[in-house]
Write a protein that holds these residues in place. Structure first.
Motif, short mmCIF file in Angstrom:
data_model
loop_
_atom_site.label_atom_id
_atom_site.label_comp_id
_atom_site.label_asym_id
_atom_site.label_seq_id
_atom_site.Cartn_x
_atom_site.Cartn_y
_atom_site.Cartn_z
N PRO A 164 32.62 -7.90 1.73
CA PRO A 164 33.35 -8.81 0.85
C PRO A 164 33.32 -8.33 -0.60
N GLN A 165 34.46 -8.47 -1.28
CA GLN A 165 34.55 -8.06 -2.69
C GLN A 165 34.37 -9.26 -3.61
N THR A 166 34.65 -10.45 -3.08
CA THR A 166 34.65 -11.64 -3.93
C THR A 166 33.35 -12.43 -3.82
N MET A 167 32.46 -11.98 -2.94
CA MET A 167 31.17 -12.67 -2.78
C MET A 167 30.19 -11.68 -2.16
N SER A 168 28.93 -12.07 -2.08
CA SER A 168 27.95 -11.18 -1.46
C SER A 168 28.02 -11.33 0.06
N ALA A 169 27.46 -10.36 0.75
CA ALA A 169 27.39 -10.45 2.22
C ALA A 169 26.55 -11.66 2.62
N GLU A 170 25.51 -11.95 1.83
CA GLU A 170 24.66 -13.12 2.09
C GLU A 170 25.49 -14.41 2.05
N SER A 171 26.35 -14.53 1.02
CA SER A 171 27.17 -15.74 0.90
C SER A 171 28.13 -15.87 2.07
N LEU A 172 28.72 -14.73 2.47
CA LEU A 172 29.63 -14.77 3.61
C LEU A 172 28.88 -15.21 4.87
N SER A 216 32.69 -4.42 10.64
CA SER A 216 31.94 -4.40 9.39
C SER A 216 32.79 -5.07 8.32
N LEU A 217 32.21 -6.02 7.63
CA LEU A 217 32.93 -6.71 6.54
C LEU A 217 32.18 -6.47 5.24
N ARG A 224 24.93 -10.46 11.40
CA ARG A 224 23.84 -9.57 11.01
C ARG A 224 24.21 -8.93 9.67
N ILE A 225 23.23 -8.75 8.78
CA ILE A 225 23.52 -8.11 7.51
C ILE A 225 22.72 -6.82 7.39
N VAL A 226 23.40 -5.75 7.03
CA VAL A 226 22.70 -4.51 6.73
C VAL A 226 23.14 -4.11 5.33
N LYS A 227 22.21 -4.11 4.40
CA LYS A 227 22.50 -3.89 2.97
C LYS A 227 23.57 -4.87 2.50
N ASP A 228 24.74 -4.35 2.02
CA ASP A 228 25.74 -5.29 1.52
C ASP A 228 26.91 -5.45 2.49
N GLU A 229 26.59 -5.26 3.75
CA GLU A 229 27.63 -5.25 4.78
C GLU A 229 27.30 -6.31 5.83
#
Ligand SMILES: *Cc1c(COP(=O)(O)O)cnc(C)c1O
Length: 479
Positions: free
Chosen positions: A425-433, A422-423, A447-452
């Motif tokens: 990110p603090q400097t960007m959104s999970a979408e951007s990552l 599970s990642l 895969r993205i679940v909420k902000d993870e």
């Protein structure tokens, strides 16, 4: 108001005047140079397209946009060069599946085993023995390569292979029930992946659909009551991508077969996934087996080659020889036939099943399914150790429990336990990552679940882990 508009027009015309013309653009050094590395006609095509796009932008821009439009030819040339490079790069290219969906249709469904990859590579070197009889030198049957294997493995009398299971079902219905009635339970009127819908396929086949029962319950008497002079076939469809839970029941296949025999009707079983292995032997959730359908007495069975079978995209039709012979003679069969690569890959895939000892190691889907959670946990923890330093203060990382999915309408209610990274990110959104991972070479799908953002180790091949590590390190080390 009038004046303002005129101002805008004046400004627009001034910018249009500055715009480089096509002949000069083609002679512009950067564009001229592209001709050395890329086909000239294609360079001209993209140059014309991008120049027109810029012109259109100027023509439709409002004042604020006009202020920031830059007509500098070298900028335009850069854009053109960029688009040429992107467009000429192989677009269907290898990808890493970190999404944990084993039969991911958008990522090409089942990966092929080594043997099938090798078979394709050899078959395409030059000519191949696709449909020729080596003994006589005469034209043979392209199905011969796999028909015997399929019959041996499934217990069926005869077999043929077409483009996909949608084609297989269409073809079987068209051959055996055109202008006749086909009885199907309302609980089985499925849609798969948006474009395969039983009622639509039925209509195109020329068969008349006779729905019986209700969404949750269909009884044998519903089938019995629906039979008329016009009835040719009973269709059973495996509801592979959903389950009706609760107060529900379907008529068992054996009862449909018995009814078919009594009333002289064909029973067609669209089994979907084409499982030839007893999953329970490997501690996996039960999946209907092709062999069981044959044994129960289905006259015709259709299934996909690129789902659990782990072969190339194709639709396999097996069953009683007299029906298969009729299907082979249908002109639609020619329209749905597969190419030599498919036959080569399918033959090699089916041969894996001859040796049950080596199957779990060689069969890509079974191999992924049987990876132990313990092994996945080890891989995830090692991954975490390797990338941790590069994530300092930029991204939280954790090994967590989760579930992989079969995908492609198999095992709908059965999630497969797995270990995930599970990642957060603090400097960007999970979408951007996720977008950065997709832009990486090779692209990585997560895969993205909420902000993870989640990376599932079940679908990442062991030799791909290093690449995913490098991608994460690179993304978080750039400023
Ligand atoms: C997947 C599926 C299909 C469609 O198969 P394709 O090979 O994708 O054309 C048809 N019927 C069932 C029951 C399925 O599960």
């Amino acid at each position: 108001m009038e004046n303002k508009k005129t101002d805008l027009e004046v400004k627009r015309n001034k910018i249009l005047d500055q715009l480089i013309g096509m002949p000069r653009l083609l002679n512009y050094p950067q564009i001229n140079q592209l001709g050395a590395d890329y086909p000239t006609a294609f360079v001209h095509h993209i140059a014309r397209f991008e120049l027109q796009r810029l012109r259109d932008t100027i023509l439709t821009a409002d004042k604020n946009t006009l202020d920031i439009i830059d007509t500098e030819p070298s900028l335009l040339a850069d854009t053109i060069a960029h688009h040429i490079k992107i467009k000429l790069k192989q677009s269907v290219a290898p990808a890493i599946n970190a999404a944990g969906i084993i039969l991911h249709t958008a990522l090409g469904r089942a990966p092929l085993c080594q043997e099938a990859q090798q078979a394709i590579a050899t078959a395409i070197q030059n000519y191949c023995t696709l449909a020729i009889d080596r003994d006589t030198g005469k034209r043979g049957d392209r199905y011969a390569h796999i028909e015997e294997l399929l019959c041996f493995l499934t217990g069926a009398e005869a077999a043929l292979v077409v483009n996909n299971n949608a084609g297989a079902t269409l073809l079987a219905l068209n051959t055996l029930a055109s202008d006749k009635e086909v009885i199907i339970s309302r609980g089985q009127l499925i849609e798969i992946g948006g474009s395969f819908r039983i009622p639509d396929v039925m209509k195109r086949s020329g068969a008349r659909m006779k729905e019986v029962g209700t969404t949750n319950k269909t009884h044998l008497r519903d089938y019995q009551d629906a039979i008329t002079e016009e009835t040719a076939l009973i269709l059973r469809v495996h509801t592979s991508n959903y389950q009706i839970i609760g107060f529900s029941s379907e008529v068992p296949l054996r009862d449909l077969v018995k009814l078919g025999q009594d009333k002289n009707l064909i029973v067609l079983d669209d089994i979907g996934s084409g499982c030839l292995i007893d999953f329970r032997k490997y501690g996996l959730p039960d999946e209907p087996m092709v062999q069981d359908s044959v044994k129960t007495g289905s006259n015709i069975i259709t299934f996909s080659g690129d789902k659990i079978l782990s072969g190339p995209q194709c639709g396999i039709i097996i069953g009683k020889k007299r029906y298969i012979d009729l299907i082979k003679k249908n002109p639609l069969t020619r329209a749905l036939r597969c190419d030599k690569l498919t036959y080569a890959a399918l033959e090699a895939t089916l041969k894996l099943y001859l040796d049950v000892e080596t199957l779990p190691e060689k069969h890509p889907v079974l191999k992924m399914l049987t990876l132990s959670v313990k092994k996945l946990a080890n891989r995830a923890r090692t991954f975490q150790r390797h990338v941790k330093a590069s994530l300092e203060k930029k991204c939280e990382i954790e090994v967590v429990n989760g579930f992989s999915q079969m995908g492609s309408g198999s095992l709908p209610a059965q999630d497969i336990p797995t270990k995930l990274i599970s990642l957060r990110p603090q400097t960007m959104s999970a979408e951007s990552l996720s977008a950065l991972l997709r832009a990486y070479e090779p692209p990585i799908f997560s895969r993205i679940v909420k902000d993870e953002l989640l990376l599932d180790f079940r679908t990442i091949k062991e030799n791909e882990i290093k690449t995913v590590e490098k991608a994460i390190q690179k993304i978080f080390s750039s400023p």
